[in-house]
Design an enzyme around this catalytic site. Structure first.
Site, PDB file in Angstrom:
ATOM      1  N   ASP A 114      -6.115  -3.859  -1.440  1.00  0.00           N
ATOM      2  CA  ASP A 114      -5.050  -3.489  -0.500  1.00  0.00           C
ATOM      3  C   ASP A 114      -4.247  -4.687   0.010  1.00  0.00           C
ATOM      4  O   ASP A 114      -4.807  -5.613   0.605  1.00  0.00           O
ATOM      5  CB  ASP A 114      -5.708  -2.750   0.668  1.00  0.00           C
ATOM      6  N   SER A 152       0.822  -1.199   0.000  1.00  0.00           N
ATOM      7  CA  SER A 152       0.000   0.000   0.000  1.00  0.00           C
ATOM      8  C   SER A 152       0.866   1.264   0.000  1.00  0.00           C
ATOM      9  O   SER A 152       1.721   1.436  -0.871  1.00  0.00           O
ATOM     10  CB  SER A 152      -0.959  -0.047   1.194  1.00  0.00           C
TER      11      SER A 152
END
Length: 291
Positions: free
Chosen positions: A161, A39
């Protein structure tokens, strides 16, 4: 420096802390042969590997109030994502704050990006030498937060994510042959995640992704067990951890440039403060590897 990895946690706008640390590393010409991030950590890693000092700060602090960067209006009224992913992964790197693709691709370091396969709920990893031409797509996938941004389709997979399935990819770094690792965290020491209360929302939002439901439901366990592992390894001397020393005042979706600027400086200050100990750690590791 061979067999020493750099592991970067995500955390949304808390990643500005990591940006500060990495800028100090660049000032000291400190580059690790292996870098893995998830991320925001992966996003910060790209400017580090392209040797663009200060770029992460510019992108995340100077543009944090841009209406296309982070917008509740777009999310709630226009049904777009909370974060303007087209702006972040196209407009910024290709026009406003140009990313040095040539330097990134020429860099010798191994770079791995972690994302989550929505169908299986398992982490998937993409290494620069094989997938570097799709770097922006992979960064976008790794940073696509559930509920806030749509999943990214890549090579037949639906990705979100990376922090869902592998929030701090230390185990992958070890599996890839790194005998010791430096880890940059974006939470204070002692932080642990709590069990989610409304898991029914996950099923309602993602009925087609059982694996994602399982991963999100267990996310707190995955994160906490990873932190437990890191702290045990820290005591053994196999990892060196840099984490915010002062109490965090910034959340995942912070938009206050003053707070974000302060967090960036906090990262810089912690990196400088721990510089001597980090040098000793790296030197000791190098001696053990070469002996």
């Amino acid at each position: 420096m061979d067999q020493i990895g750099l592991v970067l946690e995500g955390g949304g706008m808390r990643g500005v802390y990591t940006a500060g640390v990495l800028d100090v590393f660049m000032e000291q010409d400190l580059y690790f042969p292996y870098v893995i991030g998830v991320s925001a950590g992966a996003c910060n890693a790209t400017s580090y590997l392209s040797r663009q000092m200060g770029r992460n700060r510019t992108v995340n602090v100077d543009y944090c109030n841009h209406p296309e960067y982070l917008s509740y209006k777009n999310w709630l009224l226009k049904k777009k994502g909370l974060f303007g992913m087209d702006f972040i992964f196209d407009e910024l790197p290709n026009k406003l704050v140009p990313f040095d693709y040539d330097s990134f691709h020429k860099a010798n370091e191994t770079f791995v990006i972690a994302a989550t396969d929505c169908h299986t709920g398992k982490p998937v990893y993409y290494e620069k030498s094989k997938y570097g031409q799709d770097i922006l797509t992979l960064l976008r996938a790794s940073a696509s937060l559930p509920f806030m941004t749509p999943a990214i389709t890549y090579n037949g997979l639906h990705l979100l994510d990376g922090g869902i399935s592998d929030p701090i990819p230390i185990q992958k770094a070890v599996q890839d042959g790194n005998v010791k690792n430096v880890i940059i965290l974006t939470q204070n020491k002692g932080y642990r995640k709590t069990k989610p209360r409304m898991t029914w929302l996950i099923k309602r939002k993602y009925p087609q992704y059982k694996g994602l439901f399982d991963a999100l439901s267990r996310r707190y366990e995955t994160y906490n067990s990873t932190i437990d592992f890191i702290e045990r390894e820290e005591e053994k001397g196999t990892v060196f951890v840099i984490r915010p020393i002062e109490k965090l005042e910034v959340g995942r979706i912070e938009r206050n440039p003053i707070k974000l600027g302060a967090l960036y400086e906090q990262g810089r200050n912690d990196a400088i403060r721990l510089g001597g100990k980090l040098t000793d750690f790296l030197q000791e590791t190098k001696e053990k590897i070469t002996s």
